[in-house]
Design a protein around this motif. Structure first.
Motif, PDB file in Angstrom:
ATOM      1  N   GLY A 161      -5.854 -15.346   1.202  1.00 48.71           N
ATOM      2  CA  GLY A 161      -5.943 -15.692  -0.213  1.00 48.71           C
ATOM      3  C   GLY A 161      -5.953 -14.505  -1.154  1.00 48.71           C
ATOM      4  O   GLY A 161      -6.159 -14.677  -2.363  1.00 48.71           O
ATOM      5  N   LYS A 162      -5.726 -13.323  -0.638  1.00 47.14           N
ATOM      6  CA  LYS A 162      -5.731 -12.104  -1.458  1.00 47.14           C
ATOM      7  C   LYS A 162      -4.383 -11.411  -1.392  1.00 47.14           C
ATOM      8  O   LYS A 162      -3.574 -11.684  -0.503  1.00 47.14           O
ATOM      9  N   GLY A 163      -4.161 -10.485  -2.330  1.00 49.62           N
ATOM     10  CA  GLY A 163      -2.963  -9.676  -2.270  1.00 49.62           C
ATOM     11  C   GLY A 163      -3.144  -8.505  -1.318  1.00 49.62           C
ATOM     12  O   GLY A 163      -4.262  -8.166  -0.939  1.00 49.62           O
ATOM     13  N   PRO A 164      -2.044  -7.862  -0.912  1.00 43.01           N
ATOM     14  CA  PRO A 164      -2.142  -6.682  -0.051  1.00 43.01           C
ATOM     15  C   PRO A 164      -2.933  -5.566  -0.738  1.00 43.01           C
ATOM     16  O   PRO A 164      -2.725  -5.286  -1.918  1.00 43.01           O
ATOM     17  N   GLU A 165      -3.809  -4.939   0.053  1.00 43.51           N
ATOM     18  CA  GLU A 165      -4.630  -3.822  -0.431  1.00 43.51           C
ATOM     19  C   GLU A 165      -4.096  -2.547   0.192  1.00 43.51           C
ATOM     20  O   GLU A 165      -4.020  -2.424   1.423  1.00 43.51           O
ATOM     21  N   PHE A 166      -3.757  -1.564  -0.636  1.00 50.00           N
ATOM     22  CA  PHE A 166      -3.167  -0.329  -0.156  1.00 50.00           C
ATOM     23  C   PHE A 166      -4.140   0.462   0.722  1.00 50.00           C
ATOM     24  O   PHE A 166      -5.319   0.626   0.376  1.00 50.00           O
ATOM     25  N   LEU A 167      -3.621   0.951   1.867  1.00 49.64           N
ATOM     26  CA  LEU A 167      -4.421   1.781   2.762  1.00 49.64           C
ATOM     27  C   LEU A 167      -3.893   3.216   2.793  1.00 49.64           C
ATOM     28  O   LEU A 167      -4.619   4.154   2.493  1.00 49.64           O
ATOM     29  N   PHE A 168      -2.638   3.386   3.257  1.00 52.62           N
ATOM     30  CA  PHE A 168      -2.085   4.719   3.475  1.00 52.62           C
ATOM     31  C   PHE A 168      -0.609   4.773   3.085  1.00 52.62           C
ATOM     32  O   PHE A 168       0.093   3.779   3.179  1.00 52.62           O
ATOM     33  N   THR A 169      -0.163   6.002   2.733  1.00 47.00           N
ATOM     34  CA  THR A 169       1.258   6.327   2.659  1.00 47.00           C
ATOM     35  C   THR A 169       1.530   7.503   3.582  1.00 47.00           C
ATOM     36  O   THR A 169       0.775   8.486   3.576  1.00 47.00           O
ATOM     37  N   LEU A 170       2.592   7.404   4.375  1.00 43.72           N
ATOM     38  CA  LEU A 170       3.052   8.495   5.236  1.00 43.72           C
ATOM     39  C   LEU A 170       4.478   8.825   4.843  1.00 43.72           C
ATOM     40  O   LEU A 170       5.296   7.915   4.623  1.00 43.72           O
ATOM     41  N   TYR A 171       4.785  10.112   4.749  1.00 42.65           N
ATOM     42  CA  TYR A 171       6.102  10.503   4.248  1.00 42.65           C
ATOM     43  C   TYR A 171       7.005  11.140   5.286  1.00 42.65           C
ATOM     44  O   TYR A 171       8.234  11.061   5.157  1.00 42.65           O
ATOM     45  N   LEU A 228       6.362   5.372   4.246  1.00 40.46           N
ATOM     46  CA  LEU A 228       5.906   4.222   5.018  1.00 40.46           C
ATOM     47  C   LEU A 228       4.489   3.898   4.565  1.00 40.46           C
ATOM     48  O   LEU A 228       3.646   4.795   4.472  1.00 40.46           O
ATOM     49  N   PHE A 229       4.249   2.638   4.260  1.00 40.75           N
ATOM     50  CA  PHE A 229       2.989   2.217   3.653  1.00 40.75           C
ATOM     51  C   PHE A 229       2.291   1.216   4.565  1.00 40.75           C
ATOM     52  O   PHE A 229       2.916   0.319   5.115  1.00 40.75           O
TER      53      PHE A 229
END
Lengths: 113, 115
Positions: free
Chosen positions: A41-51, A33-34
């Motif tokens: 006006g911007k693309g998605p910026e990665f924050l976290f991944t949970l597994y 889960l991300f």
């Protein structure tokens, strides 16, 4: 039926007022889960991944948690610069097609000074 | 820069014209994805490449949409005979090795408007 549902759709907070965003999912065989942040006006910026259920991750004022059917993004003492749309996405399933991200519609967070 | 680069940032076309959108992924990233984002919605998957091989094109809305990545780096999304419903932001993302469980890193997208 949506596979990923985010709530609320929009949230207004005063600076310093802590709150949580919710992401619930109905898919089976969760691979990850991300959480992403998206500014206008911007693309998605990665924050976290949970597994896996019970996992928690923190970054500055943000903390993400995961249970078997939902994830929360807790925002502690938010600042105006935390204003953005927060997107939740899941990778799920078995076999060879579990690489694609399925996104929710996002929560628009506004933090007033 | 070290991020995913997309061009053009904005594209306006008349209905019926063909358009081509370019994506430069992060150097060395094996996996490349294209997503379509309508206003007020989350991104929706279009297609996936592993190196130069297009392994999944199940999200492409019609046969007017075509994507390629001939040398395993730069990718182009082409839309033929554009329609008004093609208006959206087209996002490209890349991830390092195999696709599973890796965070995907997004470019800032191309905003396509069809008149």
């Amino acid at each position: 039926e949506d596979q990923v549902t985010q709530s609320p759709e929009a949230l207004r907070l005063q600076e310093g007022e802590s709150s949580s965003l919710n992401c619930s999912y109905t898919v089976s065989g969760l691979r990850g889960l991300f959480w992403y942040r998206q500014d206008p006006g911007k693309g998605p910026e990665f924050l976290f991944t949970l597994y896996s259920a019970g996992e928690e991750k923190e970054k500055e004022r943000l903390k993400a948690t995961l249970t078997k059917k939902e994830s929360f993004l807790h925002i502690t003492a938010p600042k105006p610069e935390d204003s953005a749309t927060y997107l939740c996405a899941v990778q799920w399933g078995s076999g060879g097609s579990n690489y694609k991200l399925t996104f929710g519609k996002g929560t628009l967070l506004t933090v007033n000074p | 820069g070290a991020g995913v680069s997309q061009s053009p940032r904005y594209k306006v076309a008349k209905r019926g014209q063909d358009v081509a959108l370019r994506c430069d992924p992060i150097s060395g990233h094996v996996s490349l994805f294209w997503y379509q984002q309508a206003l007020g919605q989350g991104p929706e998957f279009l297609t996936y490449f592993q190196n130069e091989a297009q392994l999944d094109k199940s999200g492409l809305p019609s046969d007017r949409f075509f994507a390629e990545r001939p040398e395993g780096s730069v990718s182009t999304l082409k839309i033929q005979r554009t329609q008004q419903e093609d208006s959206a932001v087209y996002l490209c993302a890349s991830s390092p090795d195999g696709p599973n469980n890796q965070p995907q890193h997004f470019g800032d997208g191309t905003r396509l408007s069809i008149l």
